[in-house]
Design a protein around this motif. Structure first.
Motif, PDB file in Angstrom:
ATOM      1  N   THR A  80       0.859  -1.186   0.000  1.00 55.82           N
ATOM      2  CA  THR A  80       0.000   0.000   0.000  1.00 55.82           C
ATOM      3  C   THR A  80       0.889   1.228   0.000  1.00 55.82           C
ATOM      4  O   THR A  80       2.094   1.140   0.212  1.00 55.82           O
ATOM      5  N   GLY A  81       0.276   2.413  -0.252  1.00 54.66           N
ATOM      6  CA  GLY A  81       1.038   3.660  -0.342  1.00 54.66           C
ATOM      7  C   GLY A  81       1.871   3.728  -1.621  1.00 54.66           C
ATOM      8  O   GLY A  81       2.820   4.498  -1.719  1.00 54.66           O
ATOM      9  N   PHE A  82       1.517   2.928  -2.595  1.00 54.54           N
ATOM     10  CA  PHE A  82       2.284   2.755  -3.836  1.00 54.54           C
ATOM     11  C   PHE A  82       1.947   3.861  -4.832  1.00 54.54           C
ATOM     12  O   PHE A  82       0.805   4.281  -4.905  1.00 54.54           O
ATOM     13  N   VAL A 157      -2.545   2.724   3.873  1.00 61.30           N
ATOM     14  CA  VAL A 157      -3.309   2.170   4.997  1.00 61.30           C
ATOM     15  C   VAL A 157      -3.276   0.641   4.876  1.00 61.30           C
ATOM     16  O   VAL A 157      -2.671   0.106   3.950  1.00 61.30           O
ATOM     17  N   SER A 158      -3.934  -0.025   5.792  1.00 62.07           N
ATOM     18  CA  SER A 158      -3.980  -1.490   5.746  1.00 62.07           C
ATOM     19  C   SER A 158      -4.614  -1.945   4.422  1.00 62.07           C
ATOM     20  O   SER A 158      -5.550  -1.318   3.925  1.00 62.07           O
ATOM     21  N   PRO A 159      -4.119  -3.039   3.820  1.00 62.03           N
ATOM     22  CA  PRO A 159      -4.648  -3.493   2.526  1.00 62.03           C
ATOM     23  C   PRO A 159      -6.174  -3.654   2.505  1.00 62.03           C
ATOM     24  O   PRO A 159      -6.804  -3.363   1.485  1.00 62.03           O
TER      25      PRO A 159
ATOM     26  N   LEU B 235      -1.648   2.373  13.239  1.00 64.67           N
ATOM     27  CA  LEU B 235      -1.286   1.527  12.107  1.00 64.67           C
ATOM     28  C   LEU B 235      -0.555   0.306  12.658  1.00 64.67           C
ATOM     29  O   LEU B 235       0.353   0.438  13.476  1.00 64.67           O
ATOM     30  N   GLY B 236      -0.966  -0.872  12.217  1.00 67.46           N
ATOM     31  CA  GLY B 236      -0.390  -2.100  12.758  1.00 67.46           C
ATOM     32  C   GLY B 236      -1.083  -2.558  14.024  1.00 67.46           C
ATOM     33  O   GLY B 236      -0.787  -3.634  14.552  1.00 67.46           O
ATOM     34  N   GLY B 237      -2.012  -1.748  14.513  1.00 67.70           N
ATOM     35  CA  GLY B 237      -2.641  -2.041  15.803  1.00 67.70           C
ATOM     36  C   GLY B 237      -3.614  -3.208  15.776  1.00 67.70           C
ATOM     37  O   GLY B 237      -3.858  -3.839  16.810  1.00 67.70           O
ATOM     38  N   CYS B 263      -7.939   5.970  15.956  1.00 66.25           N
ATOM     39  CA  CYS B 263      -6.865   6.759  15.350  1.00 66.25           C
ATOM     40  C   CYS B 263      -7.156   6.996  13.875  1.00 66.25           C
ATOM     41  O   CYS B 263      -6.239   7.214  13.067  1.00 66.25           O
ATOM     42  N   GLY B 264      -8.430   6.879  13.508  1.00 67.03           N
ATOM     43  CA  GLY B 264      -8.809   7.168  12.134  1.00 67.03           C
ATOM     44  C   GLY B 264      -8.579   6.021  11.166  1.00 67.03           C
ATOM     45  O   GLY B 264      -8.748   6.177   9.957  1.00 67.03           O
ATOM     46  N   LEU B 265      -8.192   4.857  11.673  1.00 66.40           N
ATOM     47  CA  LEU B 265      -7.920   3.726  10.773  1.00 66.40           C
ATOM     48  C   LEU B 265      -8.989   2.652  10.849  1.00 66.40           C
ATOM     49  O   LEU B 265      -8.860   1.587  10.248  1.00 66.40           O
ATOM     50  N   SER B 266     -10.049   2.926  11.608  1.00 68.41           N
ATOM     51  CA  SER B 266     -11.147   1.972  11.753  1.00 68.41           C
ATOM     52  C   SER B 266     -10.699   0.616  12.278  1.00 68.41           C
ATOM     53  O   SER B 266     -11.310  -0.396  11.957  1.00 68.41           O
ATOM     54  N   ASN B 267      -9.628   0.593  13.038  1.00 67.99           N
ATOM     55  CA  ASN B 267      -9.206  -0.683  13.627  1.00 67.99           C
ATOM     56  C   ASN B 267     -10.332  -1.322  14.423  1.00 67.99           C
ATOM     57  O   ASN B 267     -10.484  -2.544  14.427  1.00 67.99           O
TER      58      ASN B 267
END
Lengths: 740, 740
Positions: A80-82, A157-159, B235-237, B263-267
Motif C-alpha cells: 500500500t502507499g504505492f 493504509v492497511s490493505p 497503524l499495525g494495531g 486513530c482514524g484507521l477503523s481498527n
C-alpha cells in the motif's frame, strides 16, 4: 546465460490457467518447490524494519562468492502507499550498491509490479532492469535480483482498507494463486548457475488483514513458509515480539529466526534468553532516525549480522530438508501403523505429511529429483472424520491452546468444569434431544461402546430381576450368559468388548484376537442398494420373501425407503416375524442365556463395507427389543454429527435408542474424545446407596487422626486431611504397603 | 462509616504471614474473593492508554447513583519511572474531578505506595488522602477511591531492567502474595455500603516481563482475572491487538472487553467484526496529542463509552457468577462420572474447577455466603498423572496450539509426520533404550494393553507353530485357549480385553462386566513392606517359606531389596520352583491351553492397592517366561516416565520386557495418548506378504478403468484414481452397496 524473468502478462495467463484448474475456490492446489530456500518475512509490528532486513539479507546472499545463490527473488504480495512506498523499489534501488563483493561479479536487478490498483499512478512500463559490474579477482560470477510487487494500492493504509476504498478487492485464492505462480516461476531464475533464494515480505504485523480481511498469517498459511520474525526493539517490544511469535505458532508456522533493532532497551537479550534452544535471536545496530541518512553506514555496520542471519537460515533450511528426506526411512524403521501390513508399504510409498490446511495435507515429495510440498486431498473421511476447513482449524487450534492453558489435566469424578458441562449441554440439546439426559465421557469409539454395553447389561439385569440378590455366588453369576443382538457386518471397534459384539469375520479371526468368541445373536440384515437410479431391497436368504410385492422391494427414491408408511407394509410383518422367531429361542431358555442389548450402526454399516441397512428393518428391530425390555444401543461413531445429513441417524430411522455412542467428529478429529449418552432410566440402574469398595479399609482410614473424609476414587482411595481452617486438598494414598 | 484502608505496614505484616504459610515457593495459596468484580487491565502494547481506561472506568463506576460500587480499588503492581510516572497518582489526581455525579456524594480518595525501590525518591509519608463533596439531589452517597502502587522503580524501563539496575529484584511469589493480600484486604473497603470494584493495571504489553523476567501474563496467571484488553488503534494495531488477545487466550485468560482509541484507521470496526460473538469491542475518541491538554474534554466525550464498558463488565461478571453457581446442580443433572456412585455425591460436594495453575486447581466455593476461588492441591496424582508445573503447562498449551494448527487431524497408516516420529524417537531412546524398536500409538492405557496382548499372542503363536497352517478351521482355532500369566491384584484397565488379563476381584464382578471370565493363570505375589524403617517380605500362603532365613526376608534398605545379588539367594530358588510348578501344568496339556503372555505392572501395583511386589519375584518370573518363549508385557502406564524415580521401572527390576505400555504422563495428561512399544522380533511376527482382506474385491476394483491403485485401509478399501499428471488423492470407497 542470463535468464529473464517472465513478463507480467505471461504470469497473469499462468495464474488464470491455475485458477481454472482449481476445483474449489478456497483450496490452493499447486506444488511448492523446496529446493530453493524460501522464507516469509513477518513483522512484530509495522515499522520495525522488515524491508531493511529483506534488503540486508538479499545483499548478503548476493555478495557471496559461491555460485549459490545465483539469484534472489524478493516478493511483496501486498503493497500500500504505492508507488511512493515501494518495498520492492527500495530493494531494487539499494541492494546493488550494498552487494560490492570482494570478487568480480555481474548483477542484473529487475523490478516489476503485477497487479496495481486502478488508482495507482504507474509509469508506462511496469518492468525495469539495471545491470551492475563489480571489479575483483577471478572470473566474474553472475547474479540476479528480481524484485516484484504483486498487488499495489495507492493509500498508505492497511490493505483491507485500501482495497475497499480504491475498489480493487482481491480474493484470498487469487493472492495465493499469484504468489504460488511467482514462487514456482522463480525456480527458473537460478537455472544453470545455482539456487534461488526467495523472500516473501508481508505487510504490517503478523495479524494485519489482507485485502479480503483475512489475517495475513492465515492468508499465507497454505504455504507454511519458514518465517523470519522481525522483532520490535522499542519499549513494549518484548511483548509485541513474543505475542507475534505466539500468533505464528498458533497458525502452525515454524519461526526460523528473530531479528530486531537495538533500541538501547536490551530487548534482544531478554528474547535470546526466553527463546533459548528454540529460535536464534539476532540484533541489528540502532537505525538512524535522520531521514536524510541513506543508511549506507548502517548497512555496512549490519553486514556481519546479516551474515549470521544468512547462516542461521541456511542451516534451518538444510536441517529441514535433511529431516524431510529421512522421514520415510525412519518411519519405516520405528513406527508400527495400525491396519497396515508393513511388507506391503515400500519405503518410497510412505507419505510424509508436513502439515494440513483445510481439506488438504501438505505432503513432501521428491519428483524428478525436485523436492516439493504438494497439496493432497485429505482422505481422512475414510477414517471417519471429515476435515474442518482452514478457518475452523485455526479456531480449533486457538481453543485447544486456551483449554490446555486454562485446565491442563484436571480430575473429573465428583468435579465439574466448564468444557465438560458445555459439551454435555450441546450433546443433550443436539443428538440427545428428546431422549437423553446423561453424558459419560471416554477417549475413543471402542471405549464408548464398551461403556454402552456395560450400561445396557446392568439395565437389563435390573429390569429382569437378575442378580438382585447380592448373596448369589460368583459361580452362579457366571452361569448366566448375556448376549447382544447385532447385525452381521457391523463394526464397533477393536478392543475385546467391542469385538465380542460383532459377528465373526476376517477381522475377528484367531490371528487378530484369540480371545474373540462372538457373544451375540447375529442377524443377516436386509440391505438397500441403488441401481439405475432405483432403490432396491436385497433380502438375505434367512428372510423369506415370497410374500413381498415389487412395491415392497423397489422404491423410486431414497425418501420412499425411509418413509414411515412402510411400517404397515408386508415387509414390516416379515421382519417382525423373523425377529420374533429369532428371539423366541432366548425367551425359552431365559434363566441361562439372555439377549441383553441390541447394538446397531443406524442406517449405514461403515467399516463393514459401507452397506445401507433397510431402515424399516432396524426400526422393527428396535421396537421388538423395546417390547422385550432389551436396551437399544446406537453406535453413531460413524454416522453421528450430520455425517448423513442429519444430526443423528436416529432422525432417519424414526426411532430412538436408550444409549448412543459418539466420537471422532466431536473434536473435529483433533483430540481423542468420545461420549456415551443415555437416558435417565439407564443412569438410575446404577444408583445405589453404597459403592462396591473395601469398606473395611475406608473405615480404618476414617478413624486415623486428622483424617476428615475418605473418598474412594475408583480403585484408589484418597483421604482428605483435616487442616486448621484451610482447604488442604486431597492427599492420595500412596504406597499403602509401605506404611502398614 | 468510612472504612480506612489498612496502612502499608500492616499489609506488609500480612504478606509475611502469608509467605510463612506457603509450603512451596512457587504456589499461590490464598483465596480470591469473587463477590467484587475484579478485572485486570492488559495492553496490546505500551502507550495505548491503559491508565486512561482505568481512570475513565473508575470515574464511571464512582459516578453512579447506586450504592454499588461504594468503592473502587485501583492497583498498580509494578510501576517504573516512579514517582514522575505514577499511574496510581494519575487516578488519584484526576478521577475525583471526573466523577461529578448528578446526585449528592462524598468521595474520599487515597493513594499509597507499598514497596518503592531504594532508588526511588519518595515524600516522607507514603500515604495521602483527599475528600471531595459533590452537590446534588438526595442524601449524599459515600464513595471511596483507593489507588495503590505495589512495587515502584525509578527508571522508566521494563520492570525486569529496572529491578536489575536498581537492585530491587522481587520474586514472583512475593508479587503474587502482595497482590493477593491487597485484593483480599480490598473487600473491606466496601463493607456496609456496597460492592468494591477492583482494577489491576499491568505494565507495558501482555507479555512484558515483570521484575523476575516472568512475563506478566504468566506472573498473574494464578489469579486468572477476567481481562480488559486495551487495544491499539494505530497503524499495525489490529495485528498487535489480535496477537495480544491470542497470548492471553494461550494463558487461559478470558477477555471480557477490548477497548481502543480511534486513530482514524477503523481498527475497531475490523476488530468488532473479527471478534464478533466472542468479545465486545469499544472505541474511544482520539486522544489529544497536545501534552498541555488536561484531557477534561476527552474524558467528558468518552464518558458514554466508559458507561458501555462498565455495562459490559457488569454483565460479564454477573453471567460468570450465575454460571459458576449453576454448575454443581447442572453437573449433577447431566454428567455421568466414572468410578462414582452418584448417590454418594451430594450436590454441594461437587467441586467446580474453574482452572488449573501448576499443582493447584482453582475451585469455586461459596463459604459463609462469600464467593471465592480457592487454590486446591491437585490430587490428579491419584489418577496417574503428576501435574506439570505452571511453566510447563504454558509450554504444553503453546505446543498443543501449534500442533493443532499445523496438523489438525491427519491420517497415520502409511504416513509419517514429525510429532509421531519425534515422539517415537524419544520413546525408543528413553524407555525403550537397548531393547525396543517399534512404537504403536493408541488413545489410552486400556487400548495400549489390548494391543500388547494381541502382539504377544501372535508372537507366541508363531514361535510355538500354532496356526501356521492357514487351512485350519475356525472350530479348531477356537479349541486353542490362550491365557495370560498375571499377578493377583494387578490392574490394566476397564475394556474387556484388559479386564480379562486381571484376576477376579470386586472390579471384575458380574455387575461390572458380565462378560468377564478372567483368562489367566493368576499367581499370588510376594510383596514388600516397610515397618519401623525395615523392609520386609510378605510371602503368600501358596509359596512355601520354611527354607528362607531372616536375611532372605528382611532388608535394611530398599536398595537391598533391589540388589541383583538376591538372584542367587534361597528366595530366588523358591520363586523359581513355585513358578515352574505352576507353569508345568500348561506344558503338559500344551495342545489346548497355553500360557501365551506374561503381563505385570513392574515393581508397584497401582490401582490394585499400591502394593510393592518383590522385584526378585518379578525378575524370576520374567526369566522363567523367557525360557519358555512366553512374551513378557510390562504395563508401565502407572510406573513409567520417572514415576518411581527412574525413567522405566525395568531399570529397578533389572530385566527387560518384549512389549511395554505407556500413557498418561506422555502428554502431561493434557490429551489422551498411549504407546505400546516393542521389539523388532515381535513386530516381525506380524509381517507377511499379504493382508487379511477380501482379495477378490481388491482385484475387481483394480481392474476398473482409471483406477491406479487399490489400498486396503483396515476394514475399508480406498482407490487411487489415475488422473492426468497430477496427484489426485485417495477417494475412499463409500456406499459400496449403492454402486453395485
Amino acid at each position: 546465460p542470463r535468464i529473464e524473468p517472465k513478463p507480467a502478462a505471461m504470469l497473469r495467463r499462468l495464474l488464470l490457467r491455475q485458477a481454472r484448474r482449481r476445483h474449489c475456490s478456497s483450496s490452493f492446489s499447486s506444488a511448492l518447490p523446496l529446493s530453493s530456500p524460501t522464507f516469509a518475512v513477518f513483522g512484530a509490528n509495522t515499522g520495525v524494519g522488515k524491508t531493511l532486513v529483506s534488503a540486508g539479507l538479499a545483499a548478503s546472499l548476493l555478495r557471496s562468492h559461491a555460485a549459490s545463490p545465483s539469484a534472489v527473488l524478493y516478493l511483496k504480495p501486498l503493497q500500500t502507499g504505492f508507488p511512493a512506498d515501494s518495498d520492492a523499489g527500495f530493494l531494487y534501488r539499494r541492494v546493488p550498491a550494498l552487494v560490492r563483493p570482494s570478487h568480480a561479479a555481474h548483477l542484473v536487478a529487475s523490478i516489476d509490479t503485477l497487479s496495481p490498483a486502478p488508482s495507482v499512478e504507474t509509469p508506462s512500463s511496469s518492468r525495469e532492469e539495471a545491470a551492475f559490474s563489480y571489479d575483483g579477482e577471478g572470473k566474474a560470477v553472475r547474479k540476479l535480483l528480481a524484485c516484484r510487487t504483486l498487488y499495489a494500492w495507492r493509500e498508505a493504509v492497511s490493505p483491507h482498507l485500501a482495497a475497499e476504498r480504491e475498489g480493487m478487492t482481491v480474493e484470498d485464492a487469487h493472492v495465493r494463486s499469484l504468489l504460488a505462480a511467482c514462487l514456482s516461476e522463480g525456480e527458473n531464475l537460478g537455472k544453470g548457475e545455482g539456487d534461488v533464494w526467495k523472500l516473501v515480505e508481508t505487510a504490517g504485523g503478523v495479524a494485519s488483514p489482507g485485502p479480503s480481511g483475512t489475517l495475513q498469517c492465515d492468508l499465507y498459511r497454505h504455504f507454511r513458509l519458514p518465517t523470519i520474525l522481525v522483532g520490535d526493539g522499542r519499549l513494549g517490544g518484548i511483548s509485541g515480539t513474543l505475542s507475534a511469535y505466539e500468533t505464528l505458532l498458533l497458525r502452525g508456522y515454524d519461526v526460523s529466526a528473530v531479528i530486531l533493532e537495538d533500541c538501547g532497551l536490551s530487548n534482544d537479550k531478554f528474547l535470546l534468553s526466553y527463546l533459548r534452544n528454540r529460535v536464534p535471536v539476532l540484533v541489528l545496530p540502532p537505525i538512524p532516525e535522520d531521514p536524510s541518512d541513506d543508511l549506507t553506514d548502517w548497512f555496512s555496520e549490519s553486514s556481519s549480522v546479516f551474515g549470521l542471519l544468512e547462516d542461521a537460515l541456511r542451516s534451518f533450511h538444510l536441517k529441514r530438508i535433511q529431516r524431510l528426506n529421512s522421514m520415510q526411512r525412519k518411519s519405516k524403521d520405528l513406527l508400527w501403523w495400525p491396519f497396515t501390513q508393513h511388507n506391503l508399504v515400500p519405503v518410497d510409498c510412505v507419505t510424509v505429511i508436513d502439515s494440513r490446511c483445510g481439506e488438504s495435507f501438505s505432503a513432501y515429495k521428491v519428483k524428478d529429483n525436485k523436492m516439493m510440498m504438494i497439496p493432497q486431498f485429505d482422505a481422512c473421511a475414510s477414517w471417519w472424520t471429515q476435515g474442518p476447513d482452514s478457518k475452523l482449524q485455526i479456531e480449533l487450534a486457538r481453543d485447544m491452546g486456551y483449554a490446555a492453558a486454562r485446565y491442563g489435566h484436571v480430575m473429573f469424578p465428583e468435579n465439574a468444569h466448564e468444557p465438560a458441562l458445555r459439551c454435555a449441554e450441546l450433546l443433550l440439546g443436539g443428538i440427545g434431544k428428546d431422549w437423553a439426559s446423561r453424558v459419560y465421557y471416554s477417549d475413543n469409539g471402542s471405549t464408548a461402546i464398551e461403556i454402552a454395553l456395560k450400561m445396557a447389561f446392568r439395565k437389563f439385569s435390573l429390569d429382569r430381576g437378575i442378580l438382585l440378590d447380592s448373596d448369589k455366588s460368583i459361580t452362579n453369576e457366571r452361569n448366566i450368559q448375556l448376549k447382544v443382538l447385532a447385525l452381521k457386518g457391523s463394526y464397533h471397534g477393536d478392543t475385546l468388548g467391542a469385538m465380542e459384539a460383532q459377528a465373526p469375520s476376517a477381522y475377528t479371526s484367531f490371528l487378530q484376537q484369540p480371545w474373540y468368541s462372538g457373544r451375540g445373536l447375529f442377524l443377516d440384515p436386509p440391505t438397500v442398494f441403488i441401481r439405475n437410479g432405483t432403490c432396491a431391497l436385497s433380502l438375505p436368504q434367512s428372510i423369506q420373501n415370497c410374500h413381498l410385492s415389487p412395491g415392497d422391494k423397489c422404491f423410486p427414491s431414497l425418501a420412499d425407503v425411509f418413509c414411515k408408511s412402510r411400517d404397515s407394509s408386508a415387509a414390516a410383518d416379515l421382519y417382525s416375524t423373523y425377529i420374533s422367531q429369532q428371539l423366541s429361542e432366548y425367551s425359552v431358555s431365559s434363566n441361562i442365556e439372555h439377549i441383553a442389548a441390541l447394538i446397531i450402526e443406524p442406517v449405514i454399516q461403515g467399516a463393514g463395507g459401507m452397506h445401507m441397512i433397510d431402515p424399516l428393518f432396524q426400526r422393527v428391530l428396535v421396537h421388538e427389543c423395546r417390547d422385550r425390555k432389551i436396551p437399544v444401543i446406537f453406535d453413531e461413531v460413524f454416522t453421528g454429527f450430520w455425517r448423513l445429513g442429519v444430526e443423528s441417524a436416529s432422525e432417519l430411522l424414526g426411532c430412538l435408542p436408550d444409549v448412543a455412542c459418539y466420537a471422532k467428529l466431536m473434536t473435529g478429529g483433533i483430540v481423542p474424545l468420545a461420549a456415551t449418552v443415555t437416558t435417565e432410566a439407564v443412569f438410575e440402574a446404577f444408583k445405589s446407596d453404597s459403592k462396591l469398595w473395601d469398606g473395611t479399609l475406608v473405615n480404618q482410614l476414617s478413624s486415623l487422626p486428622n483424617v476428615k473424609r475418605v473418598v474412594s476414587l475408583g480403585t484408589l482411595c484418597a483421604i482428605e486431611l483435616q487442616a486448621e481452617g484451610s482447604d488442604a486438598g486431597y492427599a492420595s494414598l500412596y504406597a499403602r504397603s509401605l506404611i502398614q
